[in-house]
Design a protein around this motif. Structure first.
Motif, mmCIF file in Angstrom:
data_model
loop_
_atom_site.group_PDB
_atom_site.id
_atom_site.type_symbol
_atom_site.label_atom_id
_atom_site.label_comp_id
_atom_site.label_asym_id
_atom_site.label_seq_id
_atom_site.Cartn_x
_atom_site.Cartn_y
_atom_site.Cartn_z
ATOM 1 N N PRO A 128 0.851 -1.193 0.000
ATOM 2 C CA PRO A 128 0.000 0.000 0.000
ATOM 3 C C PRO A 128 0.889 1.247 0.000
ATOM 4 C CG PRO A 128 0.084 -0.943 2.206
ATOM 5 C CD PRO A 128 0.931 -1.824 1.328
ATOM 6 N N TRP A 129 0.646 2.136 -0.938
ATOM 7 C CA TRP A 129 1.462 3.339 -1.082
ATOM 8 C C TRP A 129 0.637 4.571 -0.720
ATOM 9 C CZ3 TRP A 129 6.596 3.270 -2.540
ATOM 10 C CH2 TRP A 129 7.089 2.103 -3.151
ATOM 11 N N PHE A 130 1.280 5.475 0.006
ATOM 12 C CA PHE A 130 0.708 6.808 0.215
ATOM 13 C C PHE A 130 1.463 7.769 -0.686
ATOM 14 C CE2 PHE A 130 1.444 10.895 2.597
ATOM 15 C CZ PHE A 130 0.236 11.471 2.240
ATOM 16 N N GLU A 131 0.735 8.439 -1.575
ATOM 17 C CA GLU A 131 1.352 9.388 -2.496
ATOM 18 C C GLU A 131 1.211 10.797 -1.966
ATOM 19 O OE1 GLU A 131 0.968 10.998 -7.110
ATOM 20 O OE2 GLU A 131 -0.604 9.754 -6.213
ATOM 21 N N ASP A 132 2.333 11.425 -1.683
ATOM 22 C CA ASP A 132 2.345 12.824 -1.258
ATOM 23 C C ASP A 132 2.530 13.675 -2.510
ATOM 24 O OD1 ASP A 132 2.697 15.312 -0.181
ATOM 25 O OD2 ASP A 132 4.053 14.671 1.399
#
Length: 321
Positions: free
Chosen positions: A269-273
């Protein structure tokens, strides 16, 4: 091949951020862009750019030494009111090459940038990611003031003119004083390392790929003398585009909140800033759910290949939280 029913990249926010981020860099590119019909019918239109140092006294001798032909482009008149420190060349019906003296260097110029030296002048090559090879700019990084040379070609593959102006401009560039421009910080340099970064990251750092992607293909580059932690940082570069940078063992992302949308890519799971720095197309992706937080700076040009390839390595060589 693994089935992947996870949502794909949510590109809407990054496209919005990209449009804003490119304003500074593409000011030079956009100011040099061809105006329909002008190349063959009259003087080249060039917009005045804000800021910069176009009135610098060293620009006048440079303009006087410019050749009549550069990379197959022929010298052309700049339409009035002509911006200070500007010159233009044309080829065929629409292709243009423009030069601006006294520009601000782009945010892509960092401690990780790979430059090319031609007859004493070092050049940074930047490709406009929205047009591919059609719009490219070369910046001098060891001359003062800095110079930007932009080539716009409707079809670079069939154009009669070339796209490597440095050699033809070498004599003129020698009129400018040598002075190395200070690079911007490398991507992810502002992140803090977690206390146990080295202990948790060794297996991953020893098993990262040497290359990934096609058109462009990114290859491993050195991070020495960049201010980035050597044992927990890796970087990959490709000609004309921003690097991909990975840092293992960073502190949790400041902008992440519980319940925020994540992008599930294979096992990660990636969090894109999408809070992009001015003048760069990169955003920062944080791999979550591992026993240490990992950040990857991903430029638009890399497409999905960086996150997919590096995500697979992260899943295999780090533990789950």
């Amino acid at each position: 091949m693994r089935a992947n029913n996870s949502p794909q990249f949510n590109r809407t926010p990054i496209f919005i951020a990209l449009g804003l981020a490119l304003l500074l860099v593409l000011g030079v590119l956009g100011g040099a862009r061809w105006v329909a019909g002008q190349s063959s019918q009259g003087p080249v239109q060039m917009a005045e750019l804000p800021g910069g140092n176009a009135d610098h006294p060293a620009c006048a001798p440079l303009l006087e030494e410019l050749p009549e032909e550069v990379a197959g482009f022929q010298r052309a008149e700049v339409a009035e009111p002509a911006p200070a420190g500007a010159a233009a060349w044309v080829a065929g019906e629409a292709d243009e090459l423009t030069l601006r003296c006294g520009v601000d260097l782009p945010f892509q110029y960092t401690a990780l940038s790979e430059t090319t030296e031609v007859d004493g002048t070092e050049w940074l090559h930047v490709v406009d990611p929205s047009t591919g090879d059609a719009l490219q700019t070369w910046y001098t990084v060891n001359r003062s003031p800095a110079v930007a040379v932009t080539v716009y070609q409707i079809d670079p593959e069939t154009s009669d003119a070339g796209a490597a102006p440095a050699e033809d401009l070498a004599e003129a560039m020698a009129t400018l004083p040598e002075e190395r421009q200070e690079p911007n910080p490398a991507p992810l340099a502002g992140l803090e390392s977690a206390a146990d970064a080295n202990a948790r990251c060794g297996d991953l750092m020893g098993n990262l790929p040497e290359s990934f992607g096609t058109d462009p293909e990114y290859r491993r580059i050195s991070t020495a003398d960049t201010g980035l932690p050597a044992d927990t940082t890796a970087a990959w570069g490709a000609p004309g585009v921003e690097p991909v940078v990975l840092r293992c063992g960073v502190t949790p992302p400041e902008n992440y909140e519980v319940g925020i949308r994540l992008n599930q890519i294979n096992e990660i799971p990636w969090f894109e800033d999408t809070t992009l720095a001015n003048g760069t197309t990169s955003s920062t992706w944080f791999a979550l759910g591992r026993d240490t937080d990992i950040a990857v700076s991903v430029p638009q040009a890399s497409g999905n290949s960086a996150v997919v390839t590096l995500g697979d390595a992260i899943a295999e060589h780090t533990g789950e939280q």
